[in-house]
Design an enzyme around this catalytic site. Structure first.
Site, PDB file in Angstrom:
ATOM      1  CB  CYS A 110      -3.640 -15.721  16.268  1.00 14.48           C
ATOM      2  SG  CYS A 110      -3.579 -14.631  14.843  1.00 14.48           S
ATOM      3  NE  ARG A 147       5.607   2.093   5.963  1.00 15.46           N
ATOM      4  CZ  ARG A 147       5.225   3.227   5.400  1.00 15.46           C
ATOM      5  NH1 ARG A 147       5.709   3.609   4.236  1.00 15.46           N
ATOM      6  NH2 ARG A 147       4.312   3.984   5.973  1.00 15.46           N
ATOM      7  CG  ASP A 160      -5.076   1.042   8.760  1.00 14.71           C
ATOM      8  OD1 ASP A 160      -4.854   1.661   7.696  1.00 14.71           O
ATOM      9  OD2 ASP A 160      -4.406   0.064   9.130  1.00 14.71           O
ATOM     10  CB  CYS A 180      -8.138 -10.271  18.893  1.00 10.08           C
ATOM     11  SG  CYS A 180      -6.396 -10.534  19.303  1.00 10.08           S
ATOM     12  CG  ASP A 230      -9.070  -1.334  11.503  1.00  6.97           C
ATOM     13  OD1 ASP A 230      -8.844  -0.108  11.402  1.00  6.97           O
ATOM     14  OD2 ASP A 230      -8.186  -2.189  11.433  1.00  6.97           O
ATOM     15  NE  ARG A 274      -4.152  -8.151   7.865  1.00 10.23           N
ATOM     16  CZ  ARG A 274      -3.090  -7.829   8.604  1.00 10.23           C
ATOM     17  NH1 ARG A 274      -2.630  -8.656   9.515  1.00 10.23           N
ATOM     18  NH2 ARG A 274      -2.477  -6.685   8.388  1.00 10.23           N
ATOM     19  CE  LYS A 293      -0.672   0.979  10.453  1.00  6.54           C
ATOM     20  NZ  LYS A 293      -0.319   0.405   9.130  1.00  6.54           N
ATOM     21  NE  ARG A 314      -3.645   0.117   2.002  1.00 10.05           N
ATOM     22  CZ  ARG A 314      -4.414  -0.669   2.747  1.00 10.05           C
ATOM     23  NH1 ARG A 314      -4.358  -0.596   4.058  1.00 10.05           N
ATOM     24  NH2 ARG A 314      -5.243  -1.514   2.191  1.00 10.05           N
ATOM     25  CE1 TYR A 315       0.899   4.325   4.363  1.00  9.40           C
ATOM     26  CE2 TYR A 315       1.014   2.072   5.158  1.00  9.40           C
ATOM     27  CZ  TYR A 315       0.494   3.349   5.251  1.00  9.40           C
ATOM     28  OH  TYR A 315      -0.422   3.644   6.220  1.00  9.40           O
ATOM     29  CB  CYS A 375      -8.930 -10.020  14.480  1.00 12.26           C
ATOM     30  SG  CYS A 375      -7.615 -10.139  13.255  1.00 12.26           S
TER      31      CYS A 375
HETATM   32  C1  LIG Z   1       0.481  -0.572   8.963  1.00  8.80           C
HETATM   33  C2  LIG Z   1       0.931  -0.931   7.640  1.00  8.80           C
HETATM   34  C3  LIG Z   1       2.264  -0.763   7.259  1.00  8.80           C
HETATM   35  C4  LIG Z   1       3.313  -0.207   8.202  1.00  8.80           C
HETATM   36  O1  LIG Z   1       3.050   1.124   8.497  1.00  8.80           O
HETATM   37  P1  LIG Z   1       4.063   1.952   9.394  1.00  8.80           P
HETATM   38  O2  LIG Z   1       3.348   3.239   9.647  1.00  8.80           O
HETATM   39  O3  LIG Z   1       5.317   2.100   8.604  1.00  8.80           O
HETATM   40  O4  LIG Z   1       4.298   1.168  10.644  1.00  8.80           O
HETATM   41  C5  LIG Z   1       2.619  -1.116   5.980  1.00  8.80           C
HETATM   42  N1  LIG Z   1       1.722  -1.599   5.103  1.00  8.80           N
HETATM   43  C6  LIG Z   1       0.427  -1.753   5.438  1.00  8.80           C
HETATM   44  C7  LIG Z   1      -0.524  -2.277   4.424  1.00  8.80           C
HETATM   45  C8  LIG Z   1      -0.009  -1.435   6.722  1.00  8.80           C
HETATM   46  O5  LIG Z   1      -1.298  -1.604   7.041  1.00  8.80           O
HETATM   47  S1  SF4 Z   2      -5.453  -8.980  16.149  1.00  4.64           S
HETATM   48 FE1  SF4 Z   2      -5.935 -10.648  14.702  1.00  4.64          FE
HETATM   49  S2  SF4 Z   2      -3.981 -11.170  13.763  1.00  4.64           S
HETATM   50 FE2  SF4 Z   2      -3.515 -10.026  15.663  1.00  4.64          FE
HETATM   51  S3  SF4 Z   2      -3.304 -11.591  17.263  1.00  4.64           S
HETATM   52 FE3  SF4 Z   2      -5.409 -10.909  17.310  1.00  4.64          FE
HETATM   53  S4  SF4 Z   2      -6.490 -12.398  16.003  1.00  4.64           S
HETATM   54 FE4  SF4 Z   2      -4.296 -12.576  15.514  1.00  4.64          FE
END
Ligand SMILES: *Cc1c(COP(=O)(O)O)cnc(C)c1O
Ligand code: SF4
Length: 377
Positions: A103, A94, A307, A107, A270, A112, A314, A90-91, A110
């Site tokens: 996991c 990175r 996010d 959670c 989220d 995801r 973010k 996305r960025y 979560c």
């Molecule tokens: C959170 C995230 C990152 C890392 O973001 P930082 O602000 O650099 O910690 C990178 N890619 C995605 C898709 C993310 O959600």
């Molecule tokens: S937030 Fe989601 S990915 Fe992170 S530890 Fe909890 S269940 Fe696992």
């Protein structure tokens, strides 16, 4: 089998066990479990003092997860930014690299939720494709190894991933995101840290949401990691009935520093399907930030971020410290609410911050709030 694997096997994973232990209706637990996976390690279950407390709310399946019309399944539109199944790019510089679907515990909040615990969605067979993608994209200098939880992999599997990443010239830093030090600190062994420290510069971001999660066992795990020279950060999710008050949050941040963990982010929860009962108003996060900055060590103050739904990344939110700003002066509010004036430089006009082009929200939000289309832009 390692001790930690043995401990993991003793987790609560059956609706009958959960219902019995917490005096719940087994049919209701079954209904939730059909939709959202659950698991609770015995260690973490033992941190629950009573039904409904901050530990319980994070982890015990709740009938409220099945409420209709609450949230979307992929609020961050990660699938949109996913060139291969294990990568979210996305960025500019990175990527997230999803290497494990499991996991130690699941959670309830979560992001995801749709993916964790499901080996079709995050699968080891996608790992080599992810490594290839990273190899082919020399603009990537930072890889965030995530999931699920990467520390759920056996040492040898994780080492394969880390050594492969390290052999890629353009990768400067590697990060691991893990909730294992919170859920299953016994997994952090001397063998693990001896392996990890071969792949520096390596950073680990852990995930603690409440001061009661910082126990002797988790402190031991964190100290082992820190002693291996791994800088530790923490990501916290702001959650109703868990940490949505300034006092709890301040204690959490201060306690993290005592175990050499630097608070990194507080996330607004989220907008995920099945998590409405754990979300707070955004103002709560701003109130917490206002109660941290200035009132305790700057090291204990993370960034508060949302996010952005639809995949905007973010976005940091701050209480309004800048009251006004023009070519002559800035009027600012300090942490105690007093006003101060800072004179601008006399030479030349201040550079204007260009207004960002408005791109408008992307998919899932558009679908959820069609009426926004006209208000934004
Ligand atoms: C959170 C995230 C990152 C890392 O973001 P930082 O602000 O650099 O910690 C990178 N890619 C995605 C898709 C993310 O959600
Ligand atoms: S937030 Fe989601 S990915 Fe992170 S530890 Fe909890 S269940 Fe696992």
């Amino acid at each position: 089998m390692d001790d930690w694997q043995q401990l993991l096997r003793g987790s609560l994973t059956k609706p009958e066990e959960i219902a019995k232990r917490f005096d719940l209706n087994v049919e209701e637990v079954k209904k939730v479990a059909e939709v959202f996976k659950f698991r609770i390690t015995p260690y973490y279950a033992n941190l629950i003092k009573e039904k409904g407390d901050p530990i319980y709310r994070q982890i015990v399946p709740d009938a409220q997860e099945l409420a209709e019309n609450s949230g979307i399944t992929d609020p961050l539109d990660e699938d949109h930014d996913s060139p291969v199944p294990s990568i979210v790019h996305r960025y500019p510089d990175r990527v997230l690299f999803l290497v494990s679907h499991s996991c130690a515990s699941y959670c309830r909040f979560c992001t995801r939720k749709r993916k964790v615990g499901n080996s079709d969605k995050i699968n080891p067979r996608h790992i080599n494709a992810g490594l290839d993608y990273i190899r082919q994209h020399s603009e990537i200098r930072d890889v965030i190894v995530s999931g699920g939880d990467p520390l759920m992999l056996a040492d040898s599997k994780l080492e394969y991933i880390l050594s492969s990443l390290r052999s890629i010239k353009h990768i400067e830093i590697i990060r691991i995101g893990s909730r294992v030090p919170c859920f299953l600190p016994q997994r952090v062994t001397t063998a693990l840290v001896n392996m990890l420290k071969k792949y520096h510069p390596l950073f680990i971001n852990v995930h603690f949401n409440h001061p009661d999660e910082i126990t002797e066992e988790s402190a031991r795990a964190l100290n082992l990691l820190a002693d291996a020279g791994i800088p530790l950060g923490n990501q916290t999710v702001l959650l109703k009935g868990v940490n949505d008050n300034p006092e709890t949050m301040k204690r959490l941040m201060q306690k993290l520093l005592t175990v050499r963990v630097r608070p990194y982010y507080i996330y607004q929860a989220d907008y995920v399907k099945g998590t409405e009962y754990l979300r707070t108003p955004v103002q709560k996060g701003l109130e917490i930030m206002q109660a941290l900055r200035g009132w305790t060590s700057g090291l204990a103050v993370p960034a508060f971020v949302i996010d952005a739904p639809g995949g905007g990344g973010k976005i940091p939110l701050l209480p309004a410290y800048v009251q006004s700003i023009d070519d002559e002066k800035v009027v600012m509010r300090n942490y105690q609410g007093e006003l101060f004036v800072y004179p601008q430089t006399s030479s030349g006009k201040a550079a204007k911050i260009p207004a960002a082009a408005c791109k408008g929200p992307r998919s899932p939000v558009r679908e959820a709030f069609p009426e926004l289309e006209e208000i934004i832009c």
